[in-house]
Scaffold this active site. Structure first.
Site, PDB file in Angstrom:
ATOM      1  N   SER A   1       0.755  -1.224   0.213  1.00 27.82           N
ATOM      2  CA  SER A   1      -0.044   0.000  -0.139  1.00 27.82           C
ATOM      3  C   SER A   1       0.930   1.225  -0.141  1.00 27.82           C
ATOM      4  CB  SER A   1      -0.881   0.020   1.343  1.00 27.82           C
ATOM      5  OG  SER A   1      -0.171   0.619   2.249  1.00 27.82           O
ATOM      6  N   ASP A   2       0.312   2.197  -0.437  1.00 28.41           N
ATOM      7  CA  ASP A   2       1.028   3.692  -0.139  1.00 28.41           C
ATOM      8  C   ASP A   2       0.819   3.924   1.505  1.00 28.41           C
ATOM      9  OD1 ASP A   2       2.822   6.147  -0.334  1.00 28.41           O
ATOM     10  OD2 ASP A   2       1.695   6.701  -2.108  1.00 28.41           O
ATOM     11  N   HIS A   3       1.612   4.962   1.763  1.00 32.25           N
ATOM     12  CA  HIS A   3       1.560   5.460   3.125  1.00 32.25           C
ATOM     13  C   HIS A   3       0.241   5.800   3.496  1.00 32.25           C
ATOM     14  CE1 HIS A   3       2.924   7.816   6.635  1.00 32.25           C
ATOM     15  NE2 HIS A   3       4.216   7.321   6.318  1.00 32.25           N
ATOM     16  N   GLY A   4      -0.171   5.054   4.815  1.00 33.11           N
ATOM     17  CA  GLY A   4      -1.272   5.085   5.312  1.00 33.11           C
ATOM     18  C   GLY A   4      -2.750   4.946   4.475  1.00 33.11           C
TER      19      GLY A   4
END
Ligand code: NOJ
Length: 766
Positions: free
Chosen positions: A289-292
């Site tokens: 996933s990307d950050h958060g």
């Protein structure tokens, strides 16, 4: 635990026959038996893993104020962490890996970082790399990045960024390689090849994590993270190919983008991550996933709460969750409630373990930490300055050169003026975190080296990069990246004018601060700032020759600058050796050969503007203007500088096109041939470009599509014949039912030195 200890365990267990599947059930390190296949090893290892250990592998975290290192060390030793990002020096990485070796199964961590355009040595930003049209140079920059990053103990980079972008308001156009799917696909493959070399089992390689899957560059209004709504034809034809090219080149990881696609966020998008990525493309690697991004599914409005966000992400196929603990928190209860299956978790865990296998970490968790640690991480001896200078100058694009004001002569007095002339931070560009500003060469330093003992060089700052207090606050939010001269701007300009008046020629270094071309740096105005415009007006008023050296990370609106400057050199953010590389070009030690990979508009109002657009039923014809055609009444339709454009200190001519045949049969190929001649007085390189156009098809096809190019070096007066093969495959496209095929009929062939300045021919596909 150190490497030797691991090998001892391996050897000892071999002696005792401890690698039999039965005995592997005992607690012990995850070490492959000699000759054991990847699949067999992972299968056996997963049989020994608890649910919590499997879920732990899906956790990708970093040390930070909310997550202090001692806490992380404990978590790792408890087996609840799969990988760490943003730890970038060997001692830190060793501590963390030691903690993994204290865990029950001793499954190694991998270490990730944003190695985006260089590591310790910073190369030009993506747009600058691509403008070189030199795949060997691009591969070399990535190879050096991998060499430096792997020496720091890193195993994976969140790169390349291959998002196609047609909207320069988006700050991240700087990271990608431009607007063209065909060229970006070539660059994507070149970068992956550089990072991963002949295979990740080789030393000095790192795994490529291609991003941001998918269509992140097409956010509405150019606003970062914004919604993407796109037809399948446009996706398949114009936006998806570069991700696929990176994957076909072997990229071991895919980072999922933060945007939604036709209403479904990529992080929750089963069609994207399963049907397309795994099904149609056969991808077998790891997804991050990307950050958060998992938590953001709530704000996207597709998950009611964290629990549902986790369910959607894991079910869509997001293997690792970057930087929050939601997988650990909710996956066990989701499984217990039967809302997800064991195989959802197992599939994700298997992908992560397979990536670690590919990185060679099971054989040796300390593989990337061999040899002595560098005494000084920032040692000068670790840098690759020659390569950085070479690549940087290849990507610079000469936009204007009236009366051959460039190259400059090393004589008389030269005034260098501008807020970017002596900024070490800016010349490196954004996403250059492991690079050190003190090691970067500014333009002032580069020009000093180049003129020493020959010409007099005077310098003044002349203006701040902006005087807008809100923008200064934005740029300096985390660090004081931008130095602001507190004096009255008029005083700063007056000082520069005094300097300018003494000079024979003025070089003005203007553009953007690096922080303006970064993540979360979208803007609505494509002009350089007012403070710099005021400076340029004053400099112009001196009547001296005015050369603009631009540093920026996006196509700007240069319509006014094009009118007042004698010469304009686009240098992007050119990296550690930027100042020397720019001086090489300014003084003619290097003849510029870069070509734009993104259209420069005449104004922000033309955006999105890109060369490979469709024609409409009422195309504007500037030779026969007609009111009821597709046009603006207050501006020309065409760009300020087209895709593929870039001048040289010499001139080139391109002959008419000769086709080997006017007909092409499926399975055959024909050749389009031109003669390119250097008609000027200096040796130089240029990029000859081939474009094709399908005249009548079942759906409208772009007015031109790049399908080939050659970069040629020609001596003065020299000619070379350039031949482009054209095959039926080059004519294929995705039709309205997404069938990828060519259609018989007439095709135009265009060959030239940019996408506007072309010769034309025609053939028929039978
Ligand atoms: C968010 C960015 O979108 C992504 O490109 C980057 O790799 C991660 N942060 C990690 O820094």
């Amino acid at each position: 635990m150190k490497r030797n200890a691991i090998s001892q365990i391996c050897w000892f267990s071999l002696l005792l026959g401890l690698n039999s599947p039965y005995l592997l059930a005992a607690e012990g390190p995850a070490v492959p038996a000699p000759g054991q296949s990847k699949d067999a090893f992972i299968r056996e290892l997963m049989q020994r893993m608890t649910l919590d250990e499997k879920i732990g592998q899906l956790r990708l975290v970093s040390v930070g104020p909310d997550h202090p290192k001692p806490v992380l060390l404990e978590e790792i030793a408890a087996g609840t962490t799969g990988a760490v990002f943003n730890t970038v020096v060997r001692p830190g990485i060793r501590d963390l890996q030691d903690a993994a070796m204290r865990s029950r199964l001793k499954i190694p961590l991998f270490f990730a970082y944003d190695v985006v355009h260089g590591h310790r040595t910073v190369f030009p930003i993506g747009l600058g790399l691509a403008a070189s049209w030199d795949m060997a140079a691009i591969t070399e920059s990535a190879r050096i990045s991998a060499l430096e990053a792997s020496a720091d103990g890193l195993n994976l980079t969140y790169s390349p960024t291959v998002d196609i972008a047609r909207d320069p308001r988006w700050g991240r156009v700087s990271e990608g390689f431009g607007e063209d799917a065909w060229l970006t696909s070539k660059v994507a493959a070149a970068v992956v090849k550089g990072y991963q070399g002949k295979g990740l089992d080789q030393p000095q390689t790192i795994m490529a994590g291609v991003k941001h899957f998918a269509l992140y560059g097409a956010g509405e209004g150019g606003r970062d993270y914004n919604t993407v709504d796109m037809s399948p034809q446009r996706m398949y034809q114009d936006y998806l190919p570069p991700y696929r090219a990176a994957i076909d080149a072997g990229a071991g990881a895919v980072m999922v983008s933060l945007n939604s696609i036709n209403g479904v966020p990529a992080t929750a998008n089963k069609w994207l991550l399963q049907d397309l990525l795994r099904g149609q493309w056969g991808y077998r690697g790891m997804t991050l996933s990307d950050h958060g991004a998992v938590k953001e599914l709530i704000k996207h409005g597709v998950a009611a709460d964290e629990r549902q966000a986790v369910k959607l992400s894991i079910k869509a196929g997001v293997d690792m969750n970057m930087n929050d603990d939601l997988y650990g928190k909710h996956l066990p209860e989701l499984l217990k409630a039967g809302e997800i299956s064991q195989s959802d978790i197992d599939n994700a865990c298997r992908d992560v373990l397979a990536a670690k296998w590919d990185m060679g970490l099971f054989k040796d968790p300390y593989r990337y930490l061999q040899g002595a640690d560098p005494v000084d991480t920032d040692a000068e001896s670790r840098l690759h300055r020659d390569a950085a200078r070479e690549v940087a100058r290849k990507g610079m694009v000469l936009l204007k050169n009236k009366d051959d004001v460039l190259p400059l002569k090393r004589e008389g007095t030269i005034a260098l003026i501008g807020p970017l002339a002596d900024s070490k931070r800016d010349v490196m560009g954004s996403w250059s975190a492991a690079g050190k500003a003190f090691q970067a060469v500014t333009l002032l330093e580069g020009m000093r080296h180049a003129t020493r003992g020959k010409a007099q060089l005077l310098y003044a700052k002349g203006a701040n990069v902006t005087n807008n207090p809100d923008i200064i606050k934005y740029l300096n939010e985390y660090n004081t990246d931008v130095d602001i001269d507190p004096r009255d701007p008029k005083v700063v300009i007056a000082e520069a004018l005094e300097v300018a008046k003494k000079a024979d020629v003025i070089v003005a270094a203007v553009g953007e601060a690096q922080g303006m071309a970064h993540e979360a740096s979208s803007k609505t105005n494509l002009h350089i700032s007012f403070s710099q415009i005021e400076l340029l007006k004053a400099l112009k008023a001196t009547g001296k020759p005015l050369v603009l050296v631009l540093m920026n990370g996006r196509p700007l609106d240069l319509s006014w600058e094009d009118g007042i400057a004698d010469a304009i050199l686009e240098t992007w953010f050119s990296g550690t050796e930027g100042g020397n590389a720019i001086a090489d070009v300014l003084f003619g030690d290097y003849n510029p050969s870069g070509k734009l990979t993104m259209t420069f508009p005449r104004s922000v109002g033309q955006v999105p503007i890109y060369y490979n657009h469709l024609n409409t039923g009422r195309p504007f014809d500037h030779e026969h203007p007609n009111k009821y055609t597709s046009r603006y009444f207050d501006s020309a339709n065409g760009p300020q500088y087209p895709f593929g454009y870039g001048l040289s200190y010499t001139r080139f001519s391109v002959s008419d096109i000769q086709l080997s045949s006017a007909k092409l049969r499926k399975g055959d190929s024909l050749t389009a041939k031109v003669t390119v001649k250097n008609t000027g007085k200096r040796a130089g390189e240029t990029v000859v470009q081939l474009y094709l156009h399908d005249v009548a098809a079942s759906i409208s096809r772009p007015v031109k599509e790049l399908k080939g190019y050659r970069k040629l070096m020609l001596k003065p007066g020299e000619s070379k014949v350039v031949e482009f093969p054209i095959r039926e495959e080059d004519l294929r496209f995705y039709d309205s039912s997404l069938r990828y095929a060519s259609e018989p009929g007439d095709f135009k062939v265009y060959i030239g030195l940019d996408s506007d300045d072309v010769k034309e021919q025609q053939f028929t596909l039978l």
